[in-house]
Design a protein around this motif. Sequence first.
Motif, PDB file in Angstrom:
ATOM      1  N   ALA A  87       0.827  -1.207   0.000  1.00 42.47           N
ATOM      2  CA  ALA A  87       0.000   0.000   0.000  1.00 42.47           C
ATOM      3  C   ALA A  87       0.863   1.259   0.000  1.00 42.47           C
ATOM      4  O   ALA A  87       0.510   2.273  -0.624  1.00 42.47           O
ATOM      5  CB  ALA A  87      -0.937  -0.001   1.209  1.00 42.47           C
ATOM      6  N   PHE A 103      -5.646   4.040  -1.115  1.00 42.71           N
ATOM      7  CA  PHE A 103      -4.461   3.283  -0.731  1.00 42.71           C
ATOM      8  C   PHE A 103      -4.020   3.620   0.698  1.00 42.71           C
ATOM      9  O   PHE A 103      -3.457   2.771   1.390  1.00 42.71           O
ATOM     10  CB  PHE A 103      -3.330   3.518  -1.721  1.00 42.71           C
ATOM     11  CG  PHE A 103      -3.525   2.830  -3.047  1.00 42.71           C
ATOM     12  CD1 PHE A 103      -3.779   1.467  -3.098  1.00 42.71           C
ATOM     13  CD2 PHE A 103      -3.468   3.540  -4.239  1.00 42.71           C
ATOM     14  CE1 PHE A 103      -3.974   0.817  -4.306  1.00 42.71           C
ATOM     15  CE2 PHE A 103      -3.663   2.903  -5.460  1.00 42.71           C
ATOM     16  CZ  PHE A 103      -3.914   1.535  -5.492  1.00 42.71           C
ATOM     17  N   GLN A 107      -3.402   1.025   3.615  1.00 42.69           N
ATOM     18  CA  GLN A 107      -2.175   1.118   4.413  1.00 42.69           C
ATOM     19  C   GLN A 107      -2.512   1.146   5.900  1.00 42.69           C
ATOM     20  O   GLN A 107      -1.837   0.514   6.723  1.00 42.69           O
ATOM     21  CB  GLN A 107      -1.401   2.372   4.019  1.00 42.69           C
ATOM     22  CG  GLN A 107      -0.017   2.468   4.649  1.00 42.69           C
ATOM     23  CD  GLN A 107       0.614   3.831   4.417  1.00 42.69           C
ATOM     24  OE1 GLN A 107      -0.062   4.858   4.446  1.00 42.69           O
ATOM     25  NE2 GLN A 107       1.925   3.849   4.186  1.00 42.69           N
TER      26      GLN A 107
END
Length: 523
Positions: A87, A103, A107
Amino acid sequence: METGFTKWIIVVTVVLCVLLELIDTSIVNVALTQMMGNLSATQQEVTWVVAAYGIANVIVIPMTGFLAEQFGRKNYFFFSVVLFTLASMACGQSTNLWELVAFRFIQGIGGGALMATSQAILIDTFPPKQLPLGQALFGMGVIIGPTIGPTLGGYIVDNYDWPWIFYVNVPVGILAAIFTLAFIRDPERIKNAIPRPLREIDWAGIFLLILGVGSLQLVLEQGETEDWFESAYINSFALLAAIGLLGFIWRELTAKAPIVDLRVLGKSRNLAVGSVLSFVLGFGMFASVFILPIFTQRILGFTAAQTGYMLLPGALASGFMMPVIGKMLQAGVPQKVMIPIGFLIFFGFTFWMANVISPTAGESDFFWPLMVRGLGMGLIFLPITTMSLAGLKGKDAGQAAGLTGMIRQLGGSFGVAIVGTYLERSIAQNRISPLAHISLYDTATVQRIQAFTQNFMAHGFPFEQAQKQAYYALEGILMKQVSIITYSQVFAMIGLFFVVCLPLVLLIKRAKTTEKIDLNAAH
C-alpha cells in the motif's frame, strides 16, 4: 521464549514495524501542501489523506486479537507487513487524490495490525522477569514514532518529492517481512487453535465496530474542516457513531463469542483505569506534537525540517528513557508512584511552554521543555501499559492490548480535534480585546501607522499603497500577538487536563510488575 540472536532480531523487526505504523500517522502532514498542488486538490479534500489512515487504524486495532487467533499470529503479522508495504508503494504511485486516499485506507488496515500484534510478539519473546524491558522497547516505537514523522517528512519534502514519504517504507517493510518468515513463531496455543467457522464469527459486532468507531474517527478528523455541528454531514456521522457505538457495546456484552470482548474490563480494575489513562496519554501525546509545529511554522516561520529537528531530541530522550523505566519497574518501583510523577512532569512541560512562547523564541528555547516532555511521556506510557495488562491471561490479555491501543489512538484524535478547534475559535475571540486599544483616535496607533507608512514610502511605495500596507502590517502584528496568547492558553489547557485526571491514579490496584502477561492466546 526466545533467546540470543533470534530474540534481538525479533525485537528489531517488531520495533521497526511499530515505528513505520506511527511515523505514517504524522509524516504526511508536512507534505499536504505539495500534494494539493500535484494532485489538484483543495485543502479540504487533501485532509482525507490523513483521515483515511486514522479511520482504518482505529477499526482494525481492537480486532487484532481475533484476527491473529483466526489466521495465526505469524500469518496475520506477515500479511499486515506485506499489505502495509504494498500500500505504501501504491500511495507513492497514485495519480489522483482519491486513489491516494483509497491506498492510505488500505495502508491503515495493515498498519493498525502492526502496533497491537508487535506488542504481543515482544511480550511473548521475553521471560516474565524481563517483561518491563519488552514493554519498554515497544514504548520506544510508540513515543518516538509520532514525533519523528514530521522530522523525516520535512527532510523528504525539502529535498525530494512527496511520493518518497511512502517509498521509504518499502525497504524496511521487505526486511521486516523476511525476518517475520524466518524468526517469528506462533505460540503453542495458537498453533493448536481451530479457526472459528464463518457462521460463528461475530459479523454484527464487526459491522457495529466499523460503523461506530469509524464514524467517530471521521467526525474527529473532519469536524473542524466542516465547521462541526453546523454541517449536516458531520451531524449525520455523529448520529451514526452514537448508534454504532451503543449497538457495539450492547452486542459485545451479550454475544457468546464477541469480536471484541468488552467484559474483560470488568475482570480487571487496573485495565479499566488504564484504559482511561491511555486516553489521557493519547490526548497529551498527539495534541502537543500537533500544536507545536503549527506555532513554529505559522508564527515563527520555521521550515518543516527545522521543526522536525527541534522535536527530535525530546523524542529520542523519551525513547532512551524507556529501558531505564523498564528496569525501575523490574526493580519493584510501583506504577502508582511513577504515573503521577509523569503526569506532574508533563504538566511542568505545558506550563513551561506556555511561558516560553513568544515572537522572539528560537529553537534553543524549546530544547529543555521538550526534553522534560520526553521524560514525562516515558514515566506515563510504560507504567500504564504494564499496569493495564498485568495479571490477564489468554484471550483476555489480547483483548486488553487491542482495547488500550484503540483508546489511546482515539484519545489522540480527540486531542487534535479539540485543540485545533479551540485554537481557531479562540484566536478569533482573543482578537476582540486588543481592538479596544487600537483606534485612529489613539495617539500611539496613529504614530505606529505613520511610521509604517513612511517606511513603505522609503522603499518606493506611493502614499496610498504605503498606507494600505501599513494597515496590513498593523493587522499582522495584532494577529501575531493574539496567536501567541492563544497558543499559550492551549498548552495551559492540555496541562490542566492532565492535572484534573490525576486523581484517577488513586484507583490503581497495586500489582507485581513482573506478573506474567500471557498473550499466547491472542495475536
